[in-house]
Scaffold this motif. Structure first.
Motif, PDB file in Angstrom:
ATOM      1  N   ALA A 269       0.839  -1.210   0.000  1.00 41.78           N
ATOM      2  CA  ALA A 269       0.000   0.000   0.000  1.00 41.78           C
ATOM      3  C   ALA A 269       0.870   1.255   0.000  1.00 41.78           C
ATOM      4  CB  ALA A 269      -0.925  -0.020   1.211  1.00 41.78           C
TER       5      ALA A 269
ATOM      6  N   HIS B 153     -13.415   2.459   5.023  1.00 37.34           N
ATOM      7  CA  HIS B 153     -13.180   1.637   3.820  1.00 37.34           C
ATOM      8  C   HIS B 153     -14.359   1.831   2.864  1.00 37.34           C
ATOM      9  CE1 HIS B 153      -9.560  -0.532   4.580  1.00 37.34           C
ATOM     10  NE2 HIS B 153     -10.005  -1.134   5.673  1.00 37.34           N
TER      11      HIS B 153
ATOM     12  N   ASN C 228      -4.449   1.003   4.161  1.00 38.69           N
ATOM     13  CA  ASN C 228      -5.295  -0.135   4.525  1.00 38.69           C
ATOM     14  C   ASN C 228      -5.059  -0.600   5.957  1.00 38.69           C
ATOM     15  OD1 ASN C 228      -6.910  -2.352   4.548  1.00 38.69           O
ATOM     16  ND2 ASN C 228      -5.698  -3.535   3.115  1.00 38.69           N
TER      17      ASN C 228
ATOM     18  N   GLY D 185      -1.936  -2.493   6.272  1.00 39.81           N
ATOM     19  CA  GLY D 185      -2.323  -3.559   5.341  1.00 39.81           C
ATOM     20  C   GLY D 185      -1.287  -3.684   4.231  1.00 39.81           C
TER      21      GLY D 185
ATOM     22  N   ALA E 235      -6.103  -0.528  -0.295  1.00 43.01           N
ATOM     23  CA  ALA E 235      -7.562  -0.658  -0.214  1.00 43.01           C
ATOM     24  C   ALA E 235      -8.185   0.723  -0.372  1.00 43.01           C
ATOM     25  CB  ALA E 235      -7.958  -1.246   1.135  1.00 43.01           C
TER      26      ALA E 235
END
Ligand code: HEM
Length: 457
Positions: free
Chosen positions: A19, A275, A372, A384, A388
């Motif tokens: 990411a 999200h 993320n 993450g 995302a």
């Protein structure tokens, strides 16, 4: 949208780097930056920006947000006994940034916001005495974060001491500021949040579109090429954003300063990470249903429109939203929130400014992200590996309760009564593709007291 060779190469490299790596792409895609400007403009407020470009989209005035955004959240490392020295040190660095950059997209916007844990640990007595009171809600202007009905049960309510919002059209200005603030060693950074908005207002492919495609976000190819945000609708039209100093503590008269002007020209900031299920939004909802749940049902909008006028005359009332729901089983994001985010009558502020009925109050500064949920965090489970789609949601309100009213209305809890929805039901279309992971509320002192507020009292 077919990837150019350059995007493919960089995208896969960025993808490979996870990411955080994707942001290497930003500079390459964002193109040339405006000339750096310094200016005498010095707002007493920390959350206002000068030199915001206004464009006409679909005959609607739209404010062009800065392209790049970053937020550092942190814990204060010094001992409370050394707060006065730390206050001088941090102010020295912030004043240096003021001297080097205009408070504008071409320069740099710096907003330093402080939360309950800081006030409780460093200045409890002064805070109890001087943090303003919200007379309308009968509470402090600074409320603890809470989960809202459409939040998943594991939404994390954070306990950072401070959050620093950096905004600019030039990534290098943000890098420089972050480096200079971290070099003080006064703050242990707990998370870094990065993002972007816009870039498609001159007909080019927007940054959210380019980055979503490069990061191979599911549904990215369905995002309109020039969209300001992943979900395809412009969210910074002038009429939907609080003008001038309307979100200051003092402007609308809700706030009792308890005999001290210390926090005058300050405001409240809410920060959350959301999200977004981009693919579900574009595959499960056709254009008309996207308009119905983003704005209001039965709004006649030409297919593919991104900017939908929400002027004072378009504002929905409590009764409108209830009627719309009875007829269609749907509730619009804007319409529901407008029952709490727009002035119900004309207001003349103490400085003589008149804000007509229907004027928006909250000043939103939200931006898209591929974090993320974060680009970096001291907690491994908050970084993450794969990018995302999401939003770092930032909004300035006159009080914490004012934000709370907006957010509850977004879930159908309107001032005039609840709209009976299962949280995240289809009729609440927008909410059904959003999922909030983190929340915290902050107090934004005026510029004069932005560093370790109340440490000198
Ligand atoms: C991913 C999340 C979100 C997206 C994509 C989004 C997008 C939008 C869009 C497209 C509009 C209408 C555009 C405009 O009138 O300028 C809007 C309006 C608004 N949104 Fe959101 N929003 C999101 C989350 C939120 C949240 C969590 C809040 C918190 C309360 C919020 C508060 C508002 C407010 C206050 C308005 C202006 C309403 C008005 O007075 O007309 N939004 N948003």
């Amino acid at each position: 949208m077919k990837l150019t060779r350059r995007q493919f190469v960089v995208g896969s490299a960025a993808g490979a780097a996870g990411a955080a790596g994707i942001y290497e792409l930003v500079d390459r895609l964002a193109g040339s930056s405006p000339a750096r400007t310094v200016s005498p403009v010095r707002f007493r407020e920390q959350h206002l920006l000068d030199g915001i470009r206004v464009v006409q989209e679909n005959d609607v005035e739209v404010l062009v947000p800065p392209l790049h955004h970053r937020i550092l959240t942190a814990r204060v490392t010094v001992d409370p006994a050394d707060a006065r020295d730390a206050q001088r040190e941090l102010e020295r660095v912030l004043a240096g940034l003021d001297g080097d950059y205009a408070p504008s997209p071409a320069g740099l916007g710096v907003t330093v916001a402080w939360a309950g844990p800081y006030f409780e640990r460093f200045v409890p007595a002064a805070a109890r005495r001087l943090i303003p009171h919200d007379g309308r809600a009968g509470t402090s202007v600074l409320l603890d974060a809470e989960r809202f009905p459409s939040d998943p049960p594991d939404t994390r309510l954070e306990r950072n001491d401070v959050a620093i919002l950096l905004r600019s059209a030039v990534q290098a200005h943000i890098d420089d500021a972050a480096k200079r603030i971290r070099a003080t060693k006064l703050l242990a950074v707990t998370s870094v949040r990065r993002g972007f908005a816009g870039g498609g207002f001159d007909g080019g492919t927007s940054l959210p579109k380019q980055l979503a495609v490069a990061a191979q976000i599911p549904g990215a190819d369905l995002i309109p090429d020039t969209a300001e945000l992943f979900l395809g609708f412009t969210s910074t039209q002038r009429a939907g954003m609080g003008p001038g100093t309307i979100a200051n503590f003092e402007t609308l008269g809700y706030v009792d300063f308890r005999g001290s002007d210390y926090f005058r020209h300050g405001t409240h900031m809410h920060l959350s990470h959301i999200h977004e299920d981009v693919e579900a939004w574009y595959l499960n909802f056709d254009f008309d249903e996207r308009v119905s749940t983003a704005f209001r049902p039965n709004l006649d909008v030409r297919q593919g429109t991104q900017t939908v006028r929400q002027g004072p005359k378009d504002v929905s009332t409590d009764a409108d939203v209830h009627r719309q729901y009875r007829r269609t089983g749907q509730m619009g994001h804007s319409a529901a929130i407008q029952t709490t985010s727009r002035l119900l009558r004309d207001h003349v502020a103490a400085d003589g400014t008149t804000y007509p009925k229907g004027t928006a109050v909250p000043v939103r500064a939200d931006f898209n992200t591929l974090d993320n949920p974060f680009a970096w965090s001291e907690r491994a489970d908050e970084i993450g590996v794969l990018p995302a789609a999401g939003v770092h949601f930032v909004v300035f309100n006159p009080t914490g309760d004012d934000f709370r009213r907006n957010r509850r209305a977004m879930d159908g809890l309107l001032p005039g009564g609840k709209i009976e929805f299962e949280p995240r039901a289809r009729g609440q279309g927008f909410n059904s593709v959003l999922s909030t992971t983190h929340r915290q509320n902050f107090l934004v002192p005026p510029r004069a007291h932005r560093s370790f507020p109340l440490a000198e009292v």
